[in-house]
Design a protein around this motif. Structure first.
Motif, mmCIF file in Angstrom:
data_model
loop_
_atom_site.group_PDB
_atom_site.id
_atom_site.type_symbol
_atom_site.label_atom_id
_atom_site.label_comp_id
_atom_site.label_asym_id
_atom_site.label_seq_id
_atom_site.Cartn_x
_atom_site.Cartn_y
_atom_site.Cartn_z
ATOM 1 N N GLU A 87 0.837 -1.208 0.000
ATOM 2 C CA GLU A 87 0.000 0.000 0.000
ATOM 3 C C GLU A 87 0.870 1.255 0.000
ATOM 4 O OE1 GLU A 87 -3.878 -1.524 2.565
ATOM 5 O OE2 GLU A 87 -2.074 -0.904 3.638
ATOM 6 N N TYR A 88 1.898 1.234 0.837
ATOM 7 C CA TYR A 88 2.783 2.387 0.956
ATOM 8 C C TYR A 88 3.472 2.695 -0.381
ATOM 9 C CZ TYR A 88 6.348 5.570 2.659
ATOM 10 O OH TYR A 88 7.152 6.669 2.845
ATOM 11 N N LEU A 89 4.038 1.660 -1.018
ATOM 12 C CA LEU A 89 4.747 1.864 -2.282
ATOM 13 C C LEU A 89 3.796 2.296 -3.391
ATOM 14 C CD1 LEU A 89 7.198 -1.178 -2.148
ATOM 15 C CD2 LEU A 89 7.760 1.241 -1.781
ATOM 16 N N TYR A 97 0.267 -1.572 -7.361
ATOM 17 C CA TYR A 97 1.333 -2.382 -6.784
ATOM 18 C C TYR A 97 1.704 -3.560 -7.679
ATOM 19 C CZ TYR A 97 4.115 -5.242 -3.693
ATOM 20 O OH TYR A 97 5.137 -5.986 -3.168
ATOM 21 N N SER A 98 0.737 -4.175 -8.325
ATOM 22 C CA SER A 98 1.056 -5.336 -9.169
ATOM 23 C C SER A 98 1.992 -4.942 -10.308
ATOM 24 C CB SER A 98 -0.214 -5.999 -9.697
ATOM 25 O OG SER A 98 -0.952 -5.104 -10.481
ATOM 26 N N ALA A 99 1.840 -3.744 -10.858
ATOM 27 C CA ALA A 99 2.740 -3.266 -11.913
ATOM 28 C C ALA A 99 4.139 -3.021 -11.356
ATOM 29 C CB ALA A 99 2.194 -1.988 -12.541
ATOM 30 N N SER A 101 5.416 -4.439 -8.691
ATOM 31 C CA SER A 101 5.947 -5.740 -8.316
ATOM 32 C C SER A 101 6.461 -6.509 -9.536
ATOM 33 C CB SER A 101 4.862 -6.544 -7.601
ATOM 34 O OG SER A 101 5.354 -7.796 -7.220
ATOM 35 N N LYS A 102 5.700 -6.475 -10.604
ATOM 36 C CA LYS A 102 6.098 -7.180 -11.831
ATOM 37 C C LYS A 102 7.406 -6.612 -12.380
ATOM 38 C CE LYS A 102 4.526 -8.534 -16.379
ATOM 39 N NZ LYS A 102 3.807 -8.151 -17.540
ATOM 40 N N LEU A 103 7.487 -5.299 -12.472
ATOM 41 C CA LEU A 103 8.694 -4.645 -12.971
ATOM 42 C C LEU A 103 9.888 -4.965 -12.075
ATOM 43 C CD1 LEU A 103 10.102 -2.656 -14.922
ATOM 44 C CD2 LEU A 103 9.420 -0.829 -13.350
ATOM 45 N N PHE A 104 9.694 -4.849 -10.767
ATOM 46 C CA PHE A 104 10.763 -5.109 -9.804
ATOM 47 C C PHE A 104 11.282 -6.537 -9.967
ATOM 48 C CE2 PHE A 104 12.759 -5.979 -5.739
ATOM 49 C CZ PHE A 104 13.343 -4.765 -5.391
ATOM 50 N N SER A 105 10.374 -7.491 -10.040
ATOM 51 C CA SER A 105 10.757 -8.907 -10.177
ATOM 52 C C SER A 105 11.512 -9.163 -11.474
ATOM 53 C CB SER A 105 9.526 -9.805 -10.130
ATOM 54 O OG SER A 105 8.909 -9.720 -8.884
ATOM 55 N N GLU A 106 11.045 -8.557 -12.559
ATOM 56 C CA GLU A 106 11.708 -8.744 -13.853
ATOM 57 C C GLU A 106 13.140 -8.229 -13.827
ATOM 58 O OE1 GLU A 106 9.240 -6.743 -16.714
ATOM 59 O OE2 GLU A 106 7.718 -8.323 -16.698
ATOM 60 N N VAL A 107 13.338 -7.082 -13.215
ATOM 61 C CA VAL A 107 14.653 -6.442 -13.219
ATOM 62 C C VAL A 107 15.574 -7.022 -12.135
ATOM 63 C CG1 VAL A 107 15.877 -4.252 -12.897
ATOM 64 C CG2 VAL A 107 13.763 -4.322 -14.231
#
Length: 179
Positions: A87-89, A97-99, A101-107
């Motif tokens: 929620e904070y991020l 958040y899902s976007a 999270s997805k970007l973070f995981s990919e990179v």
């Protein structure tokens, strides 16, 4: 840049390079003007020698901002937010958040949740080494639901129980920039 000493080094390098930083914060430095491609190259070489790198890509900057926010919250603030990290991020970066999270995981190759857990465990190690708080106080400070939850997560990540870690008295901590 994850500590005040890093900020001072970056500010000093920028000034030695003839640039006048407007702000230097965790993970970010703002200067008064745009750099030429040649200046970027030279500055990047200087920063690489110090273990830093210039980030000019929008996605990479977002990832670094997320990492810096997590590190700042866990290691440099007196109290974690009452809301969840997701929620904070999401609120801070004005994105779903899902976007994020997805970007973070990919990179990064790990989820934001795994990154948060890694940072929290490093903070637990720090607090255990300082030996000023009980495990119960540490669990409360880092918003674990219970001492048991903290202990299970600690053992899963480190292979040791917090009590055993404390008894070993060896420096089992990892520098933040190596996480």
């Amino acid at each position: 840049m994850v500590c005040n000493r890093c900020n001072m080094m970056v500010r000093s390098e920028l000034e030695q390079f003839g640039l006048h930083p407007v702000t230097v914060q965790l993970g970010m430095a703002e200067i008064e003007r745009e750099l030429t491609p040649q200046e970027k190259k030279l500055l990047n070489e200087r920063f690489n020698k110090l273990g830093f790198e210039l980030i000019d890509d929008k996605k990479t900057r977002l990832i670094e901002s997320i990492k810096t926010t997590v590190v700042e919250l866990i290691h440099n603030s007196d109290d974690l937010p009452k809301m969840t990290f997701s929620e904070y991020l999401s609120e801070k970066f004005h994105q779903d958040y899902s976007a994020l999270s997805k970007l973070f995981s990919e990179v990064q190759g790990v989820t934001i949740e795994q990154y948060v857990i890694t940072q929290k465990i490093e903070k637990v190690k720090e607090l255990l080494v300082y030996d000023e708080l009980s495990l119960s106080q540490i669990a409360h400070q880092l918003h674990y639901s219970s001492v048991s939850h903290l202990s299970k997560q600690f053992k899963k990540v480190t292979g040791l129980t917090p009590t055993h870690f404390k008894q070993v008295k060896e420096n089992k901590r990892t520098p933040l920039d190596e996480l």
